[in-house]
Scaffold this active site. Sequence first.
Site, PDB file in Angstrom:
ATOM      1  N   CYS A   1     -76.201   3.482  25.661  1.00  0.00           N
ATOM      2  CA  CYS A   1     -75.903   4.863  25.267  1.00  0.00           C
ATOM      3  C   CYS A   1     -74.812   5.466  26.156  1.00  0.00           C
ATOM      4  O   CYS A   1     -74.904   5.406  27.388  1.00  0.00           O
ATOM      5  CB  CYS A   1     -77.194   5.677  25.378  1.00  0.00           C
ATOM      6  SG  CYS A   1     -77.005   7.407  24.980  1.00  0.00           S
TER       7      CYS A   1
ATOM      8  N   SER B   1     -95.739  -6.571  -0.573  1.00  0.00           N
ATOM      9  CA  SER B   1     -96.931  -7.415  -0.463  1.00  0.00           C
ATOM     10  C   SER B   1     -98.154  -6.577  -0.100  1.00  0.00           C
ATOM     11  O   SER B   1     -99.275  -7.051  -0.196  1.00  0.00           O
ATOM     12  CB  SER B   1     -96.699  -8.501   0.590  1.00  0.00           C
ATOM     13  OG  SER B   1     -96.366  -7.907   1.826  1.00  0.00           O
TER      14      SER B   1
ATOM     15  N   PHE C   1     -89.490 -10.268   3.529  1.00  0.00           N
ATOM     16  CA  PHE C   1     -90.106 -10.940   4.684  1.00  0.00           C
ATOM     17  C   PHE C   1     -91.062 -12.041   4.254  1.00  0.00           C
ATOM     18  O   PHE C   1     -91.034 -13.139   4.782  1.00  0.00           O
ATOM     19  CB  PHE C   1     -90.871  -9.916   5.537  1.00  0.00           C
ATOM     20  CG  PHE C   1     -90.023  -9.156   6.512  1.00  0.00           C
ATOM     21  CD1 PHE C   1     -88.712  -9.521   6.777  1.00  0.00           C
ATOM     22  CD2 PHE C   1     -90.538  -8.061   7.189  1.00  0.00           C
ATOM     23  CE1 PHE C   1     -87.931  -8.824   7.687  1.00  0.00           C
ATOM     24  CE2 PHE C   1     -89.771  -7.353   8.098  1.00  0.00           C
ATOM     25  CZ  PHE C   1     -88.464  -7.726   8.343  1.00  0.00           C
ATOM     26  N   ARG C   2     -91.915 -11.716   3.245  1.00  0.00           N
ATOM     27  CA  ARG C   2     -93.040 -12.622   2.941  1.00  0.00           C
ATOM     28  C   ARG C   2     -92.944 -13.328   1.601  1.00  0.00           C
ATOM     29  O   ARG C   2     -93.838 -14.096   1.257  1.00  0.00           O
ATOM     30  CB  ARG C   2     -94.359 -11.837   3.002  1.00  0.00           C
ATOM     31  CG  ARG C   2     -94.647 -11.342   4.398  1.00  0.00           C
ATOM     32  CD  ARG C   2     -95.920 -10.523   4.496  1.00  0.00           C
ATOM     33  NE  ARG C   2     -96.036  -9.962   5.833  1.00  0.00           N
ATOM     34  CZ  ARG C   2     -95.343  -8.917   6.263  1.00  0.00           C
ATOM     35  NH1 ARG C   2     -94.513  -8.288   5.460  1.00  0.00           N
ATOM     36  NH2 ARG C   2     -95.466  -8.484   7.503  1.00  0.00           N
TER      37      ARG C   2
ATOM     38  N   ALA D   1     -89.653  -4.446   0.417  1.00  0.00           N
ATOM     39  CA  ALA D   1     -88.479  -5.324   0.464  1.00  0.00           C
ATOM     40  C   ALA D   1     -88.193  -6.001  -0.878  1.00  0.00           C
ATOM     41  O   ALA D   1     -87.044  -6.309  -1.190  1.00  0.00           O
ATOM     42  CB  ALA D   1     -88.688  -6.372   1.551  1.00  0.00           C
TER      43      ALA D   1
ATOM     44  N   ASN E   1     -94.784  -6.387  -9.026  1.00  0.00           N
ATOM     45  CA  ASN E   1     -94.484  -7.327  -7.943  1.00  0.00           C
ATOM     46  C   ASN E   1     -94.390  -8.750  -8.487  1.00  0.00           C
ATOM     47  O   ASN E   1     -95.068  -9.091  -9.457  1.00  0.00           O
ATOM     48  CB  ASN E   1     -95.577  -7.251  -6.857  1.00  0.00           C
ATOM     49  CG  ASN E   1     -95.068  -7.694  -5.502  1.00  0.00           C
ATOM     50  OD1 ASN E   1     -94.174  -7.069  -4.957  1.00  0.00           O
ATOM     51  ND2 ASN E   1     -95.603  -8.775  -4.967  1.00  0.00           N
TER      52      ASN E   1
ATOM     53  N   HIS F   1     -89.982   3.115   7.788  1.00  0.00           N
ATOM     54  CA  HIS F   1     -89.637   2.185   8.866  1.00  0.00           C
ATOM     55  C   HIS F   1     -88.217   2.399   9.380  1.00  0.00           C
ATOM     56  O   HIS F   1     -87.634   1.509   9.992  1.00  0.00           O
ATOM     57  CB  HIS F   1     -89.847   0.741   8.395  1.00  0.00           C
ATOM     58  CG  HIS F   1     -91.288   0.425   8.099  1.00  0.00           C
ATOM     59  ND1 HIS F   1     -91.691  -0.605   7.289  1.00  0.00           N
ATOM     60  CD2 HIS F   1     -92.429   1.039   8.510  1.00  0.00           C
ATOM     61  CE1 HIS F   1     -93.025  -0.607   7.211  1.00  0.00           C
ATOM     62  NE2 HIS F   1     -93.480   0.375   7.936  1.00  0.00           N
TER      63      HIS F   1
HETATM   64  P1  NAD Z   1     -92.813  -8.201   2.031  1.00  0.00           P
HETATM   65  O1  NAD Z   1     -91.715  -9.155   2.337  1.00  0.00           O
HETATM   66  O2  NAD Z   1     -94.080  -8.312   2.795  1.00  0.00           O
HETATM   67  O3  NAD Z   1     -93.201  -8.315   0.481  1.00  0.00           O
HETATM   68  C1  NAD Z   1     -92.241  -8.304  -0.529  1.00  0.00           C
HETATM   69  C2  NAD Z   1     -92.964  -8.565  -1.844  1.00  0.00           C
HETATM   70  O4  NAD Z   1     -92.014  -8.382  -2.888  1.00  0.00           O
HETATM   71  C3  NAD Z   1     -93.517  -9.983  -1.969  1.00  0.00           C
HETATM   72  O5  NAD Z   1     -94.854  -9.913  -2.418  1.00  0.00           O
HETATM   73  C4  NAD Z   1     -92.609 -10.643  -3.014  1.00  0.00           C
HETATM   74  O6  NAD Z   1     -93.304 -11.518  -3.853  1.00  0.00           O
HETATM   75  C5  NAD Z   1     -92.143  -9.451  -3.796  1.00  0.00           C
HETATM   76  N1  NAD Z   1     -90.814  -9.614  -4.409  1.00  0.00           N
HETATM   77  C6  NAD Z   1     -89.731 -10.240  -3.924  1.00  0.00           C
HETATM   78  N2  NAD Z   1     -88.681 -10.122  -4.758  1.00  0.00           N
HETATM   79  C7  NAD Z   1     -89.145  -9.410  -5.823  1.00  0.00           C
HETATM   80  C8  NAD Z   1     -88.536  -8.949  -7.019  1.00  0.00           C
HETATM   81  N3  NAD Z   1     -87.260  -9.210  -7.298  1.00  0.00           N
HETATM   82  N4  NAD Z   1     -89.298  -8.242  -7.879  1.00  0.00           N
HETATM   83  C9  NAD Z   1     -90.601  -7.965  -7.615  1.00  0.00           C
HETATM   84  N5  NAD Z   1     -91.220  -8.374  -6.491  1.00  0.00           N
HETATM   85  C10 NAD Z   1     -90.487  -9.084  -5.604  1.00  0.00           C
HETATM   86  O7  NAD Z   1     -92.190  -6.749   2.133  1.00  0.00           O
HETATM   87  P2  NAD Z   1     -92.883  -5.338   2.375  1.00  0.00           P
HETATM   88  O8  NAD Z   1     -94.189  -5.272   1.689  1.00  0.00           O
HETATM   89  O9  NAD Z   1     -91.835  -4.334   2.129  1.00  0.00           O
HETATM   90  O10 NAD Z   1     -93.229  -5.269   3.929  1.00  0.00           O
HETATM   91  C11 NAD Z   1     -92.520  -5.896   4.939  1.00  0.00           C
HETATM   92  C12 NAD Z   1     -91.561  -5.113   5.779  1.00  0.00           C
HETATM   93  O11 NAD Z   1     -90.315  -5.636   5.408  1.00  0.00           O
HETATM   94  C13 NAD Z   1     -91.355  -3.660   5.599  1.00  0.00           C
HETATM   95  O12 NAD Z   1     -91.839  -3.047   6.709  1.00  0.00           O
HETATM   96  C14 NAD Z   1     -89.809  -3.467   5.581  1.00  0.00           C
HETATM   97  O13 NAD Z   1     -89.432  -2.596   6.624  1.00  0.00           O
HETATM   98  C15 NAD Z   1     -89.278  -4.807   5.884  1.00  0.00           C
HETATM   99  N6  NAD Z   1     -88.069  -5.310   5.211  1.00  0.00           N
HETATM  100  C16 NAD Z   1     -87.181  -4.482   4.583  1.00  0.00           C
HETATM  101  C17 NAD Z   1     -86.079  -5.010   3.950  1.00  0.00           C
HETATM  102  C18 NAD Z   1     -85.101  -4.076   3.284  1.00  0.00           C
HETATM  103  O14 NAD Z   1     -84.885  -2.974   3.765  1.00  0.00           O
HETATM  104  N7  NAD Z   1     -84.508  -4.473   2.168  1.00  0.00           N
HETATM  105  C19 NAD Z   1     -85.883  -6.399   3.901  1.00  0.00           C
HETATM  106  C20 NAD Z   1     -86.821  -7.235   4.563  1.00  0.00           C
HETATM  107  C21 NAD Z   1     -87.911  -6.674   5.200  1.00  0.00           C
END
Ligand code: NAD
Length: 253
Positions: free
Chosen positions: A152, A194, A35-36, A24, A218, A119
Site C-alpha cells: 500500500c 454447488s 471450483f467444484r 461460479a 445447475n 465474496h
Molecule cells: P462451485 O464451483 O462449488 O459450484 C459450481 C456449480 O456449478 C457446480 O455444481 C457445477 O456443476 C455447476 N456448473 C458449472 N457450469 C455450469 C453451467 N454452465 N450451468 C449450470 N451449472 C454449472 O461454485 P460455488 O457454489 O459458486 O462456490 C464456490 C466459490 O467459488 C464461491 O465462493 C465463489 O467465490 C468462487 N468462484 C467464483 C468464480 C467466479 O467469480 N466466476 C469462479 C470460481 C470460483
Amino acid sequence: MALEIDQLAEALAASHAAIAFTGAGISTESGIPDFRGPNGVWKKVDPAEFTIDNYINNADHRARVWSQRAASHEASHEPNDGHHAIVELEHLGIISSVVTQNIDGLHAAAGSSIVLELHGTMREVACLSCGDRLPMGDVVARVRAGDTDPHCARCGGLLKSATVSFGQALPADVIEDAFRRARECDLCLVVGSSLVVYPAAGVPIEAKRAGATVAIVNAEETDLDDLADVVVRGQAGEVLREAVQKVRAIQAV
Ligand code: NAD
C-alpha cells in the site's frame, strides 16, 4: 428437462419479488472455470494454498498470485446468456436483486442493477492494513513494471484482491442485506452453485424458511436439491434463455 423448464417458467411468471442467487457455474459459459465442477479449479490447485494466512505469511505465494494476475488481467470475459437472462427477468418485473458468490463482476457488466457480492470482487484491490481500495488495473500495472509484491502506497500494508479468501470474514453488511432479501423474496432462483459454501448457501435456506419458492438450475446435483420446489439440471445459459422465452409467452396471455 422440458417439463422442468416449464415448471421453472411458471414459478418465475408467478413471482414479483424474486432474488437470483448465483455461483461460479453461471460464469463457466463465459470461459471462467468454477471450483467444484468437472473442470473446476480445485482439480488443478490445492485449496489449502488459498488461505488468508498463506497469503500474509508467504511472499513467494503472493508473488506467484500477482504474476499470474498480471499475465491474465486483460483476458476479457463477457457476460453470457445466463447473466443476460437474469437482467431480462429484472426488466420483466420478476427479479429485484442478485446475490452472488462470484467475484468476476459479470452480473453488473450484463446490467443487473442491484448485485450483492458476498465474496468480494476481483475488479479491486484492498490494503489488508488500512482498507484503502484501488482499481485492479492500477496494481497490475505496478506488477508489470517490476513490483512483484505490491504494498500500500499509503500505509505500507499488504495489497490483496478485494475478494474473500479462506479464513477471511465475509463483509457483514453485505451478508446481512442478502439474508434480509432472502427473507423478503417470494422466489429464490439459484443458478450454478454447488451450495456447499457457507454462510452463502444459507441464503436459499433462509428464503425457503420464510416461505419463498426455491428453484435450482445447475449442471450437477447440489447439496440442497431436496429443499427445492423446482430443480432443472442443465447448462445455465441454455436453461435460462428458454425459461425467459416461456415466461414472456405466459405473460402475453
Ligand atoms: P462451485 O464451483 O462449488 O459450484 C459450481 C456449480 O456449478 C457446480 O455444481 C457445477 O456443476 C455447476 N456448473 C458449472 N457450469 C455450469 C453451467 N454452465 N450451468 C449450470 N451449472 C454449472 O461454485 P460455488 O457454489 O459458486 O462456490 C464456490 C466459490 O467459488 C464461491 O465462493 C465463489 O467465490 C468462487 N468462484 C467464483 C468464480 C467466479 O467469480 N466466476 C469462479 C470460481 C470460483
